[in-house]
Design a protein around this motif. Structure first.
Motif, PDB file in Angstrom:
ATOM      1  N   ARG A  39      57.463  21.273 -29.629  1.00  0.00           N
ATOM      2  CA  ARG A  39      57.136  21.218 -31.066  1.00  0.00           C
ATOM      3  C   ARG A  39      57.477  19.908 -31.756  1.00  0.00           C
ATOM      4  O   ARG A  39      56.960  19.620 -32.827  1.00  0.00           O
ATOM      5  N   VAL A  40      58.370  19.130 -31.143  1.00  0.00           N
ATOM      6  CA  VAL A  40      58.933  17.952 -31.815  1.00  0.00           C
ATOM      7  C   VAL A  40      58.850  16.732 -30.903  1.00  0.00           C
ATOM      8  O   VAL A  40      59.026  16.845 -29.683  1.00  0.00           O
ATOM      9  N   LEU A  41      58.588  15.569 -31.510  1.00  0.00           N
ATOM     10  CA  LEU A  41      58.643  14.296 -30.781  1.00  0.00           C
ATOM     11  C   LEU A  41      59.503  13.332 -31.596  1.00  0.00           C
ATOM     12  O   LEU A  41      59.434  13.331 -32.840  1.00  0.00           O
ATOM     13  N   ALA A  42      60.307  12.525 -30.906  1.00  0.00           N
ATOM     14  CA  ALA A  42      61.093  11.484 -31.583  1.00  0.00           C
ATOM     15  C   ALA A  42      60.867  10.175 -30.850  1.00  0.00           C
ATOM     16  O   ALA A  42      60.839  10.139 -29.610  1.00  0.00           O
ATOM     17  N   LEU A  73      62.133   7.914 -35.523  1.00  0.00           N
ATOM     18  CA  LEU A  73      61.284   8.796 -36.329  1.00  0.00           C
ATOM     19  C   LEU A  73      61.161  10.129 -35.597  1.00  0.00           C
ATOM     20  O   LEU A  73      60.836  10.145 -34.396  1.00  0.00           O
ATOM     21  N   VAL A  74      61.468  11.203 -36.299  1.00  0.00           N
ATOM     22  CA  VAL A  74      61.368  12.544 -35.708  1.00  0.00           C
ATOM     23  C   VAL A  74      60.197  13.246 -36.394  1.00  0.00           C
ATOM     24  O   VAL A  74      60.162  13.329 -37.641  1.00  0.00           O
ATOM     25  N   VAL A  75      59.243  13.710 -35.590  1.00  0.00           N
ATOM     26  CA  VAL A  75      58.017  14.294 -36.159  1.00  0.00           C
ATOM     27  C   VAL A  75      57.717  15.657 -35.544  1.00  0.00           C
ATOM     28  O   VAL A  75      58.007  15.888 -34.361  1.00  0.00           O
ATOM     29  N   PRO A  76      57.111  16.541 -36.333  1.00  0.00           N
ATOM     30  CA  PRO A  76      56.563  17.761 -35.739  1.00  0.00           C
ATOM     31  C   PRO A  76      55.281  17.399 -34.990  1.00  0.00           C
ATOM     32  O   PRO A  76      54.542  16.513 -35.429  1.00  0.00           O
ATOM     33  N   LYS A  77      55.011  18.054 -33.870  1.00  0.00           N
ATOM     34  CA  LYS A  77      53.768  17.759 -33.152  1.00  0.00           C
ATOM     35  C   LYS A  77      52.548  18.258 -33.927  1.00  0.00           C
ATOM     36  O   LYS A  77      51.460  17.704 -33.796  1.00  0.00           O
ATOM     37  N   ARG A  78      52.758  19.297 -34.706  1.00  0.00           N
ATOM     38  CA  ARG A  78      51.651  19.812 -35.523  1.00  0.00           C
ATOM     39  C   ARG A  78      51.493  18.915 -36.748  1.00  0.00           C
ATOM     40  O   ARG A  78      52.466  18.575 -37.412  1.00  0.00           O
TER      41      ARG A  78
END
Ligand code: AMP
Ligand code: ZN
Length: 113
Positions: free
Chosen positions: A24-27, A40-45
């Motif tokens: 669910r998450v990528l950084a 940067l921490v982002v939701p994959k959606r």
């Protein structure tokens, strides 16, 4: 989403220096770091900005925030770190896929400019 820079990073169409990934998450490291740690921490959606959040997003926002704290902890950033979501023009949001900036490794000024 087409034409979203961070969706392209998530889909590996554009390279990035990835530091964490799960379902669910990528950084990944910010390309123009403002501190020794600038991740940067982002939701994959795809979610364009905080303005687009709904109640159903509470869990993913929590995951993003907790992941930033985990990365800081992993790196031994115990003296302090900052987490920022910029939203819209006056805050300087340039990429419209929500991302939590994790800044640490130096003393940070307050208030920010
Ligand atoms: P914001 O101004 O809050 O929208 O933050 C966008 C951030 O994305 C900036 O800190 C940029 O340096 C960073 N950025 C832009 N392009 C890339 C990229 N290709 N890889 C990693 N970070 C990027
Ligand atoms: Zn996106």
């Amino acid at each position: 989403m087409a034409d979203c820079l961070f969706c392209k990073i998530i889909e590996r169409q554009i390279p990035a220096s990835i530091v964490y990934e799960d379902d669910r998450v990528l950084a990944f490291n910010d390309i123009n770091p403002q501190a020794p740690t600038h991740v940067l921490v982002v939701p994959k959606r795809h979610i364009a900005s905080l303005d687009e959040l709904s109640q159903g997003d509470d869990e993913i926002v929590g995951e993003v925030v907790r992941r930033a704290a985990a990365i800081a902890k992993e790196r031994g950033i115990t003296a302090g770190y900052r987490t920022v979501f910029n939203t819209n023009r006056d805050a300087g949001q340039t990429v419209f896929h929500i991302h939590l900036h994790l800044l640490g490794g130096r003393s940070l000024h307050w208030p920010p400019g």
